[in-house]
Write a protein that holds these residues in place. Structure first.
Motif, PDB file in Angstrom:
ATOM      1  N   GLU A  82     101.969  25.764 110.122  1.00  0.00           N
ATOM      2  CA  GLU A  82     101.381  27.078 109.871  1.00  0.00           C
ATOM      3  C   GLU A  82     100.751  27.682 111.127  1.00  0.00           C
ATOM      4  N   LEU A  83     100.506  26.860 112.140  1.00  0.00           N
ATOM      5  CA  LEU A  83      99.920  27.363 113.383  1.00  0.00           C
ATOM      6  C   LEU A  83     100.973  27.844 114.376  1.00  0.00           C
ATOM      7  N   LEU A  84     102.235  27.573 114.091  1.00  0.00           N
ATOM      8  CA  LEU A  84     103.296  28.039 114.979  1.00  0.00           C
ATOM      9  C   LEU A  84     103.441  29.554 114.886  1.00  0.00           C
ATOM     10  N   LEU A  85     103.704  30.168 116.014  1.00  0.00           N
ATOM     11  CA  LEU A  85     103.955  31.600 116.051  1.00  0.00           C
ATOM     12  C   LEU A  85     105.217  31.930 115.254  1.00  0.00           C
ATOM     13  N   LYS A  86     105.143  32.962 114.444  1.00  0.00           N
ATOM     14  CA  LYS A  86     106.305  33.376 113.654  1.00  0.00           C
ATOM     15  C   LYS A  86     107.266  34.177 114.530  1.00  0.00           C
ATOM     16  N   LYS A  87     108.542  34.059 114.231  1.00  0.00           N
ATOM     17  CA  LYS A  87     109.538  34.798 115.015  1.00  0.00           C
ATOM     18  C   LYS A  87     109.335  36.296 114.811  1.00  0.00           C
ATOM     19  N   PRO A  88     109.544  37.086 115.866  1.00  0.00           N
ATOM     20  CA  PRO A  88     109.375  38.533 115.754  1.00  0.00           C
ATOM     21  C   PRO A  88     110.438  39.160 114.846  1.00  0.00           C
ATOM     22  N   ARG A  89     110.148  40.339 114.395  1.00  0.00           N
ATOM     23  CA  ARG A  89     111.131  41.076 113.586  1.00  0.00           C
ATOM     24  C   ARG A  89     112.358  41.378 114.441  1.00  0.00           C
ATOM     25  N   GLU A  95     121.408  28.339 115.407  1.00  0.00           N
ATOM     26  CA  GLU A  95     122.297  27.680 114.449  1.00  0.00           C
ATOM     27  C   GLU A  95     121.867  26.248 114.167  1.00  0.00           C
ATOM     28  N   TRP A  96     121.320  25.570 115.152  1.00  0.00           N
ATOM     29  CA  TRP A  96     120.946  24.165 114.959  1.00  0.00           C
ATOM     30  C   TRP A  96     119.547  24.008 114.371  1.00  0.00           C
ATOM     31  N   LEU A  97     118.854  25.143 114.154  1.00  0.00           N
ATOM     32  CA  LEU A  97     117.531  25.084 113.550  1.00  0.00           C
ATOM     33  C   LEU A  97     117.372  26.290 112.625  1.00  0.00           C
ATOM     34  N   LYS A  98     118.221  26.317 111.597  1.00  0.00           N
ATOM     35  CA  LYS A  98     118.312  27.502 110.749  1.00  0.00           C
ATOM     36  C   LYS A  98     117.028  27.781 109.984  1.00  0.00           C
ATOM     37  N   ASP A  99     116.298  26.726 109.598  1.00  0.00           N
ATOM     38  CA  ASP A  99     115.060  26.956 108.848  1.00  0.00           C
ATOM     39  C   ASP A  99     113.905  27.362 109.750  1.00  0.00           C
ATOM     40  N   GLY A 100     114.113  27.290 111.056  1.00  0.00           N
ATOM     41  CA  GLY A 100     113.135  27.809 111.989  1.00  0.00           C
ATOM     42  C   GLY A 100     112.084  26.848 112.471  1.00  0.00           C
ATOM     43  N   VAL A 101     111.794  25.804 111.717  1.00  0.00           N
ATOM     44  CA  VAL A 101     110.722  24.874 112.078  1.00  0.00           C
ATOM     45  C   VAL A 101     111.217  23.443 111.900  1.00  0.00           C
ATOM     46  N   ARG A 102     110.771  22.568 112.790  1.00  0.00           N
ATOM     47  CA  ARG A 102     111.189  21.170 112.701  1.00  0.00           C
ATOM     48  C   ARG A 102     110.048  20.257 113.115  1.00  0.00           C
ATOM     49  N   TRP A 103     109.804  19.229 112.299  1.00  0.00           N
ATOM     50  CA  TRP A 103     108.872  18.167 112.687  1.00  0.00           C
ATOM     51  C   TRP A 103     109.557  17.268 113.708  1.00  0.00           C
ATOM     52  N   TRP A 136     113.768  30.483 118.337  1.00  0.00           N
ATOM     53  CA  TRP A 136     114.466  31.690 117.888  1.00  0.00           C
ATOM     54  C   TRP A 136     115.155  32.353 119.069  1.00  0.00           C
ATOM     55  N   GLU A 137     116.089  33.259 118.748  1.00  0.00           N
ATOM     56  CA  GLU A 137     116.829  34.014 119.759  1.00  0.00           C
ATOM     57  C   GLU A 137     116.471  35.489 119.623  1.00  0.00           C
ATOM     58  N   GLU A 138     116.257  36.121 120.784  1.00  0.00           N
ATOM     59  CA  GLU A 138     115.813  37.513 120.774  1.00  0.00           C
ATOM     60  C   GLU A 138     116.169  38.180 122.095  1.00  0.00           C
ATOM     61  N   ASP A 139     116.854  39.308 122.029  1.00  0.00           N
ATOM     62  CA  ASP A 139     117.186  40.108 123.210  1.00  0.00           C
ATOM     63  C   ASP A 139     117.881  39.298 124.299  1.00  0.00           C
ATOM     64  N   LYS A 228     107.927  38.502 133.414  1.00  0.00           N
ATOM     65  CA  LYS A 228     106.583  37.943 133.248  1.00  0.00           C
ATOM     66  C   LYS A 228     105.994  38.334 131.901  1.00  0.00           C
ATOM     67  N   LYS A 229     106.182  39.582 131.506  1.00  0.00           N
ATOM     68  CA  LYS A 229     105.619  40.070 130.252  1.00  0.00           C
ATOM     69  C   LYS A 229     106.118  39.266 129.074  1.00  0.00           C
ATOM     70  N   LYS A 230     107.372  38.804 129.130  1.00  0.00           N
ATOM     71  CA  LYS A 230     107.971  38.068 128.016  1.00  0.00           C
ATOM     72  C   LYS A 230     107.253  36.731 127.798  1.00  0.00           C
ATOM     73  N   ILE A 231     107.147  35.915 128.823  1.00  0.00           N
ATOM     74  CA  ILE A 231     106.543  34.594 128.676  1.00  0.00           C
ATOM     75  C   ILE A 231     105.052  34.700 128.413  1.00  0.00           C
ATOM     76  N   MET A 232     104.385  35.664 129.036  1.00  0.00           N
ATOM     77  CA  MET A 232     102.951  35.825 128.834  1.00  0.00           C
ATOM     78  C   MET A 232     102.644  36.270 127.408  1.00  0.00           C
ATOM     79  N   ASP A 233     103.454  37.151 126.866  1.00  0.00           N
ATOM     80  CA  ASP A 233     103.224  37.647 125.514  1.00  0.00           C
ATOM     81  C   ASP A 233     103.341  36.524 124.489  1.00  0.00           C
ATOM     82  N   VAL A 234     104.402  35.716 124.613  1.00  0.00           N
ATOM     83  CA  VAL A 234     104.590  34.611 123.669  1.00  0.00           C
ATOM     84  C   VAL A 234     103.454  33.601 123.798  1.00  0.00           C
TER      85      VAL A 234
END
Length: 242
Positions: A82-89, A95-103, A136-139, A228-234
């Motif tokens: 629950e503390l992991l950042l959620k993927k952006p809209r 494909e190898w992590l379709k549910d988005g989260v893995r222990w 996740w994949e984005e842009d 820089k903005k990309k990595i800093m924002d995440v």
């Protein structure tokens, strides 16, 4: 077979020591019994009063406990996912992590290092508690976030984990910046792509910080340089959730 004089001497010294030890034990027992009989015939002596003064009890109500939203320990002891950042809209999970989260158990986490056997031993020594990741994949970029929590009964392993990751990042040509609000957390943009035969060159950026008993790692990769903005924002948004 006849023993040598040296062997006989060793045996005698050992036997003498045993006899002396027995005599000491018997003497202690006899002394204890005699002391007990003498003490039992005496009139009990009252104990002296305590010298410490009585402390006045504080008045007023005790402070109310922190709500779960503000108590960091309550938050980090809960479901780490629950503390992991959620993927952006607009982003999508890989494909190898379709549910988005893995222990990540101890073995799976060790496999993420170049020397899994050595990493396994280090994680055991560092008292790994649990680890979780999301991707996740984005842009045109792939974003991976990992949270690793330690028991920290012996030392602050989360701090060491973040520091080690920063040292590895600094070995490559890079530009780096402090992540606001993290103390010594840093974000890195690699100035040269990773080249591997048979694959397209990959540009990378990463961020490493810690808070309490949790180490945070972020990696961003793509076919074009990572801003820089990309990595800093995440990194900033993930640390806010901790």
């Amino acid at each position: 077979m006849e023993r040598t004089e040296e062997e006989a001497g060793r045996r005698r010294r050992g036997r003498t020591a045993a006899l002396i030890g027995t005599a000491l034990v018997l003497g202690l027992v006899a002394g204890t019994c005699t002391g007990y009989l003498v003490q039992a015939g005496r009139t009990p002596t009252p104990l002296p009063p305590l010298s410490q003064p009585v402390l006045a009890q504080a008045r007023g109500q005790a402070p109310a406990p922190l709500p779960a939203s503000q108590d960091r320990r309550v938050r980090t002891d809960g479901d780490l996912r629950e503390l992991l950042l959620k993927k952006p809209r607009g982003a999508k999970h890989t494909e190898w992590l379709k549910d988005g989260v893995r222990w990540l158990d101890l073995t799976a986490l060790a496999e993420t290092w170049t020397e899994p056997g050595e990493a396994f031993g280090d994680l055991v020594r560092d008292e790994l508690r649990r680890a979780v990741m999301t991707v996740w994949e984005e842009d045109g970029y792939t974003v991976e976030i990992r949270l690793t929590q330690f028991r920290q009964e012996e030392y602050t392993a989360a701090t060491d984990a973040a520091d080690d990751a920063q040292r590895w990042a600094e070995e490559l040509p890079n530009k780096n910046w402090v992540i606001p609000g993290t103390g010594n957390g840093r974000a890195y943009v690699m100035t040269e792509p990773e080249a591997e035969p048979g694959f397209e060159d990959q540009y990378t950026a990463e961020a490493h910080a810690w808070r309490g008993d949790i180490a945070m790692n972020v990696w961003v990769t793509g076919l074009k340089p990572v801003p820089k903005k990309k990595i800093m924002d995440v990194a900033e948004r993930q640390m806010e959730r901790l």
